[in-house]
Every structure is written in structure tokens, then in C-alpha cells.
Motif scaffolding. Sequence first.
Motif, short mmCIF file in Angstrom:
data_model
loop_
_atom_site.label_atom_id
_atom_site.label_comp_id
_atom_site.label_asym_id
_atom_site.label_seq_id
_atom_site.Cartn_x
_atom_site.Cartn_y
_atom_site.Cartn_z
N ARG A 23 0.83 -1.21 0.00
CA ARG A 23 0.00 0.00 0.00
C ARG A 23 0.86 1.26 0.00
O ARG A 23 0.52 2.26 -0.64
CB ARG A 23 -0.93 -0.01 1.22
CG ARG A 23 -2.00 -1.08 1.17
CD ARG A 23 -2.74 -1.20 2.48
NE ARG A 23 -1.88 -1.76 3.53
CZ ARG A 23 -2.29 -2.05 4.75
NH1 ARG A 23 -3.56 -1.84 5.09
NH2 ARG A 23 -1.46 -2.55 5.65
N VAL A 27 0.70 4.04 -2.97
CA VAL A 27 0.49 5.46 -2.69
C VAL A 27 1.70 6.28 -3.12
O VAL A 27 1.57 7.38 -3.67
CB VAL A 27 0.20 5.67 -1.18
CG1 VAL A 27 0.16 7.15 -0.84
CG2 VAL A 27 -1.11 5.01 -0.80
N SER A 140 -7.30 -3.15 -0.32
CA SER A 140 -7.30 -2.48 0.99
C SER A 140 -7.52 -0.98 0.85
O SER A 140 -8.28 -0.37 1.61
CB SER A 140 -5.96 -2.75 1.69
OG SER A 140 -5.89 -2.06 2.92
N LEU A 141 -6.86 -0.37 -0.14
CA LEU A 141 -6.99 1.08 -0.32
C LEU A 141 -8.39 1.48 -0.79
O LEU A 141 -8.89 2.56 -0.45
CB LEU A 141 -5.94 1.57 -1.32
CG LEU A 141 -4.48 1.49 -0.86
CD1 LEU A 141 -3.54 1.84 -2.01
CD2 LEU A 141 -4.24 2.44 0.31
N TYR A 248 5.84 6.65 4.80
CA TYR A 248 4.76 7.63 4.62
C TYR A 248 5.25 9.03 4.98
O TYR A 248 4.88 10.02 4.33
CB TYR A 248 3.55 7.26 5.48
CG TYR A 248 2.59 6.32 4.81
CD1 TYR A 248 2.12 6.56 3.52
CD2 TYR A 248 2.13 5.18 5.47
CE1 TYR A 248 1.23 5.69 2.91
CE2 TYR A 248 1.24 4.30 4.87
CZ TYR A 248 0.79 4.57 3.59
OH TYR A 248 -0.09 3.70 2.97
#
Length: 266
Positions: A23, A27, A140-141, A248
Amino acid sequence: MLRDITLGQYYPADSILHRLDPRVKFVGTIVYVVSLFLFHNWGYLLGTVFLAVMIKLSKVPFKFITKGLKSIFVLLAITMVFNILFTPGEVLVRIWKITITREGVAMACRMSVRLIFLMIGSSLMTLTTTPNQLTDALESLLGPLKKIHVPVHEISMMMSIALRFIPILLEETDKIMKAQMARGADFESGNIIQRVKNMVPLLVPLFISAFRRANDLALAMEARCYHGGEGRTQMKPLRYQTRDYAAYGVLMAYLVCSIGLRVCGL
């Protein structure tokens, strides 16, 4: 050239990028692609440094990544020509009705860099992430969309299968070309139009092979009692680790810097 396409391929290695949550990589790819369209001048330096660091961390050979650029050479050339010839601005060269402007040259360079970086960035995600991981990450996103009855699992599965079929179909095309070349077919001589015409006989056997593989895949999924995403669980559930939160943070800092450079006009 067909073997040079790296999009959709997975390169096994033991690197930080390979161990990151899919993920985060998904992203990150979106953030990087968006940032490419925010840059003007100095922003491309930031994008280049960021991409170079990611390539270094991935432990994927640079030559293996860049060989995929051969497949977009024609698109790259067309993009440059159109931007150079049809962008108005300060005239640099005028030959008959052909006008080359300073703004056109600058735009051609920017679009070429964007296209190259976009291709490398997208390939880097697929090279460091397996198709199953991409499916889980996308599902999931897009999870919140399940509340409005969007078939998230099915969409994710289709995208994963499409990515997985890219290298398979390219390999199949290469086999068909070699088989026809052994029978006297010529795919390398002549101009571009002639080469395109020579590729037409490949379409029928390629489509037949693609439908056969799709049918085999459907039968295999049915034999394993696949009936969609409802009630399905994951063998390896996705869980964020400390390194994922750190990644992130890096992405957020990169995006803030990109927006800052855009606001400052750099």
C-alpha cells in the motif's frame, strides 16, 4: 523490443522497497506521478534525486529498469515533435511553414522527462511488488468503497490479472514472431508503416492464445472454488510496520517540497 518491456514484471531481491507494505508503494507511486506534473524547473532535480534514491534502495539493476524505455521511444519522439512544432511562443527557427519556439523546446523537454520518469517510477513499483501484493494493496486502499457496494475485490483482481498478463502476452508474441520468422516472415525491414502491416498476421494467433490462457485461468479459478471477494480471507494479511510509517513520512515531506516548489514557481 518486446523483451525490453519491464512494466508488469517482478524482480526478486532483498531490499527495503521489496519489504515495504504494498500500500505504501502504491500510494508512493501515485504521489510521485502527481509531483511530476507540479514541477517547472528546479522541481525536476528533486524528482530525479528522489527517483535515484528509490532505484538504489530497490537493488534492481539500473540497466534492467531503463531497458523498458525502449518500448516508449516512438511515443517519446511523437510527444517531442508535437510540442516543438505546435507550441506558440518566441520563435527560434523558422523553416518555410515550420516554426520552432523556445517555449516549444522547453515543453518538449519537460514532457519527455515526465514520460521517462513516469515509466521508470511505475515500473519500479511492479518490479518490487508481486501481483498478489498489488491486488491486496488495491483492495485495501479501495476498501471504503465497499460501503457503496462497489465490487472492490473484483476490480482489484482484474487489475492484478491484467498486470500479470502483460509479460505473458509479450513472451507469447515473441514466440509467435520467431515461429513466423522461421517460416520466412520479415518484421524488421521496410519503413514504419510497412512494419506495422507486417505485424498484422500476429494478431490472430495472439488473440487465440490470449483467449485460451484466459479460459484456462477461469477453469483453474473455478476448480479452486473461487466465487468472488465475499467471505474471502488473506493468507498474509497486510499490517503496517514501523518502516511503513517512516516511508509515509518521507512521502509526505516529498509532496510538501514538491508543492512548495510549485508555489514558488521553481
